[in-house]
Design an enzyme around this catalytic site. Structure first.
Site, PDB file in Angstrom:
ATOM      1  N   ASP A  61      50.284  35.949  48.093  1.00  0.00           N
ATOM      2  CA  ASP A  61      49.095  35.166  49.252  1.00  0.00           C
ATOM      3  C   ASP A  61      48.121  34.570  48.682  1.00  0.00           C
ATOM      4  OD1 ASP A  61      47.762  38.176  48.718  1.00  0.00           O
ATOM      5  OD2 ASP A  61      49.089  38.701  50.443  1.00  0.00           O
ATOM      6  N   ASP A  63      43.662  34.301  49.028  1.00  0.00           N
ATOM      7  CA  ASP A  63      42.685  34.767  49.744  1.00  0.00           C
ATOM      8  C   ASP A  63      41.408  33.725  49.414  1.00  0.00           C
ATOM      9  OD1 ASP A  63      43.837  37.290  50.323  1.00  0.00           O
ATOM     10  OD2 ASP A  63      43.221  38.048  48.561  1.00  0.00           O
ATOM     11  N   ASP A 137      38.317  44.889  42.184  1.00  0.00           N
ATOM     12  CA  ASP A 137      38.742  46.417  41.089  1.00  0.00           C
ATOM     13  C   ASP A 137      39.295  45.799  39.570  1.00  0.00           C
ATOM     14  OD1 ASP A 137      41.020  44.819  41.817  1.00  0.00           O
ATOM     15  OD2 ASP A 137      41.971  46.437  42.598  1.00  0.00           O
TER      16      ASP A 137
HETATM   17  P1  ATP Z   1      48.824  41.045  46.049  1.00  0.00           P
HETATM   18  O1  ATP Z   1      49.828  40.470  44.410  1.00  0.00           O
HETATM   19  O2  ATP Z   1      49.633  42.899  45.628  1.00  0.00           O
HETATM   20  O3  ATP Z   1      48.330  40.085  46.962  1.00  0.00           O
HETATM   21  P2  ATP Z   1      46.137  41.102  44.963  1.00  0.00           P
HETATM   22  O4  ATP Z   1      45.858  41.432  44.076  1.00  0.00           O
HETATM   23  O5  ATP Z   1      45.431  39.653  46.012  1.00  0.00           O
HETATM   24  O6  ATP Z   1      47.861  41.403  44.713  1.00  0.00           O
HETATM   25  P3  ATP Z   1      45.211  42.085  47.537  1.00  0.00           P
HETATM   26  O7  ATP Z   1      45.361  43.770  47.522  1.00  0.00           O
HETATM   27  O8  ATP Z   1      45.822  40.813  48.403  1.00  0.00           O
HETATM   28  O9  ATP Z   1      45.560  42.058  45.854  1.00  0.00           O
HETATM   29  O10 ATP Z   1      43.503  42.178  47.365  1.00  0.00           O
HETATM   30  C1  ATP Z   1      43.391  40.876  46.816  1.00  0.00           C
HETATM   31  C2  ATP Z   1      41.692  40.752  45.615  1.00  0.00           C
HETATM   32  O11 ATP Z   1      40.442  41.947  46.579  1.00  0.00           O
HETATM   33  C3  ATP Z   1      41.883  42.191  44.307  1.00  0.00           C
HETATM   34  O12 ATP Z   1      42.702  40.570  43.247  1.00  0.00           O
HETATM   35  C4  ATP Z   1      40.849  42.072  44.486  1.00  0.00           C
HETATM   36  O13 ATP Z   1      40.047  41.186  44.147  1.00  0.00           O
HETATM   37  C5  ATP Z   1      40.557  42.587  45.868  1.00  0.00           C
HETATM   38  N1  ATP Z   1      40.685  44.027  46.007  1.00  0.00           N
HETATM   39  C6  ATP Z   1      41.415  45.242  46.515  1.00  0.00           C
HETATM   40  N2  ATP Z   1      41.727  46.214  47.211  1.00  0.00           N
HETATM   41  C7  ATP Z   1      40.615  46.650  46.286  1.00  0.00           C
HETATM   42  C8  ATP Z   1      40.136  47.594  45.908  1.00  0.00           C
HETATM   43  N3  ATP Z   1      40.949  48.863  46.662  1.00  0.00           N
HETATM   44  N4  ATP Z   1      39.037  47.700  45.374  1.00  0.00           N
HETATM   45  C9  ATP Z   1      38.483  46.878  44.964  1.00  0.00           C
HETATM   46  N5  ATP Z   1      38.857  45.242  44.679  1.00  0.00           N
HETATM   47  C10 ATP Z   1      39.901  44.953  45.228  1.00  0.00           C
HETATM   48 MG    MG Z   2      46.449  39.510  47.636  1.00  0.00          MG
END
Ligand code: ATP
Ligand code: MG
Length: 430
Positions: A61, A63, A137
């Site tokens: 996805d 963001d 994170d």
């Molecule tokens: P995925 O491929 O699973 O979507 P993602 O890294 O995009 O991985 P998301 O849960 O969609 O994970 O979160 C988007 C972004 O928000 C992360 O890349 C990170 O920068 C931030 N983020 C998400 N969860 C946390 C958390 N618990 N603490 C700090 N930052 C977070």
């Molecule tokens: Mg994501």
């Protein structure tokens, strides 16, 4: 005035020096990025989308991060909605695709609530892009793709970690895990998904702090469990979770049951079940959480049912009773919505009915809306050595004799399939 954290100078990686191409970004995400920019706001792709694009993987996805407030973002789009209590975000919808837009947030917790264990309960303080980068994170999740000049902005050495295949938490790891224990699960998940190593200082506290997951609401853990096990890398995620002693925090009954070393088939069943979901996802087939949870909780359930049977209870009833008990305990850790726990219990109880291969009963079972999933589950049990493979073969042959394709089914909720097959009945107005 509160003091702002020191501002670090970012490394800017220009368009020519990185591999992100707009052709790999969804049209909806691009629309959002450009619209924000045109409205005079900062507009960046961030998080897993940037990370995956840089790795040459297809992002799950997209963001978006901006300096516009949620209200200002909403005003830019007709199809937008403000959501969330803990973090207020804007969802911009394009058909089935949702682009999540977040306002830059600061890391200042003075005005947010923190629990005794240091967990952040609410943080909604808006901040600068630098602050937004530092509260994320992992360094590899804190890279920004700037739509105004197509550069990548790196405040934390994320590019170098990405190249080295390293997951490194920003800031002091123990503090960051205490703020949000789910970050431990995320470390295991990204290690599984990306094949990355967890950097030593980031790795060290995990085995010590797993107990903090008990503070996390069961509904949030449910979401995390789905991300761990319904994403195409479930086997690897399971192994990582067990390695860091996190699996036991999510599925204590299963970990308990798997630690009995008298049989091998329980672990085999879980591994084969997870392999199965990974394979189905790779083939673009649907996977239901009901089947996943049925697999993960089967061994604890089987042990309880065995005891009940030893006390004289018939198999079917024992499965029913044990199902209720095991689910009751499980949902204290990880919530399971009823729409999945109900079919899951059916998958379990139908196992008893497979033993009736005489008379009209097999035909009746074949017509059961949950037959498909229950049969797949029987196959798993047979493959792992728990039941006689001959029983599974009997049911395979039986379906073929009835002109059905035993390998062609789906795990889709039966209700939906039924609705599609039957023409609509007229409803009486009574
Ligand atoms: P995925 O491929 O699973 O979507 P993602 O890294 O995009 O991985 P998301 O849960 O969609 O994970 O979160 C988007 C972004 O928000 C992360 O890349 C990170 O920068 C931030 N983020 C998400 N969860 C946390 C958390 N618990 N603490 C700090 N930052 C977070
Ligand atoms: Mg994501």
């Amino acid at each position: 005035m509160q003091e702002k954290p020191p501002i670090t100078t970012p490394v800017i990686i220009s368009r020519a020096e990185h591999g992100i191409s707009r052709a790999n970004i969804s049209e909806s995400a691009l629309k959002v990025l450009y619209r924000l920019k045109k409205s005079g706001y900062q507009s960046h792709l961030v998080g897993g989308g940037v990370r995956d694009l840089l790795l040459g993987r297809e992002p799950k996805d997209f963001d978006v991060a901006t300096d516009a407030t949620p209200e200002q973002v909403k005003a830019c789009f007709g199809n937008a909605r403000i959501i969330g209590r803990r973090f207020r975000l804007v969802h911009v919808r394009f058909g089935r695709e949702i682009i999540e837009v977040a306002t830059f947030r600061s890391m200042q917790f003075q005005q947010s609530e923190q629990s005794n264990e240091g967990m952040v309960l609410r943080d909604n303080e808006f901040g600068s892009i630098e602050e937004d980068a530092l509260r994320r994170d992992f360094t590899v999740n804190a890279l920004y793709y700037n739509i105004s000049d197509f550069s990548v902005i790196d405040y934390s050495g994320g590019m170098a970690d990405l190249e080295a295949g390293l997951l490194r938490l920003l800031g002091d790891p123990e503090t960051r895990y205490r703020e949000d224990p789910v970050r431990m699960l995320r470390a295991a998940r990204f290690a599984a998904k990306l094949g990355f190593n967890i950097e030593a200082a980031t790795e060290e506290p995990i085995s010590r702090l797993g107990h903090l997951l008990a503070e996390v609401p069961s509904a949030r853990l449910y979401e995390e469990v789905l991300k761990l096990f319904i994403s195409g890398y479930a086997v690897s995620a399971f192994e990582k979770l067990r390695h860091y002693d996190l699996f036991s925090r999510l599925f204590p009954q299963t970990e308990e049951a798997l630690s009995h070393e008298d049989h091998e088939f329980p672990l085999t069943l879980v591994l084969k079940g997870l392999e199965n979901t990974d394979r189905r996802l790779a083939q673009g087939k649907p996977v239901t959480p009901a089947f996943l949870f049925a697999v993960l909780l089967w061994e604890p359930l089987r042990l309880v049912a065995e005891e009940l049977q030893a006390g004289g209870m018939p198999f079917y009833q024992a499965l029913q009773e044990a199902g209720g008990l095991v689910i009751g305990r499980q949902i204290q850790r990880v919530a399971i919505p009823r729409r999945f726990s109900t079919p899951m219990r059916e998958i379990w109880t139908l196992q008893a009915r497979f033993h009736n291969t005489k008379g009209k009963r097999p035909l009746r079972l074949l017509a059961h809306p949950r037959f498909r999933a229950a049969y797949d589950f029987l196959l798993l049990r047979a493959e792992s050595g728990e039941v006689d493979p001959e029983l599974a073969s009997w049911w395979t042959r039986f379906q073929e004799e009835q002109g059905l394709d035993p390998s062609g089914g789906s795990h889709k909720p039966a209700a939906r399939r039924r609705r599609r097959r039957k023409p609509r009945k007229k409803r009486s107005s009574a």
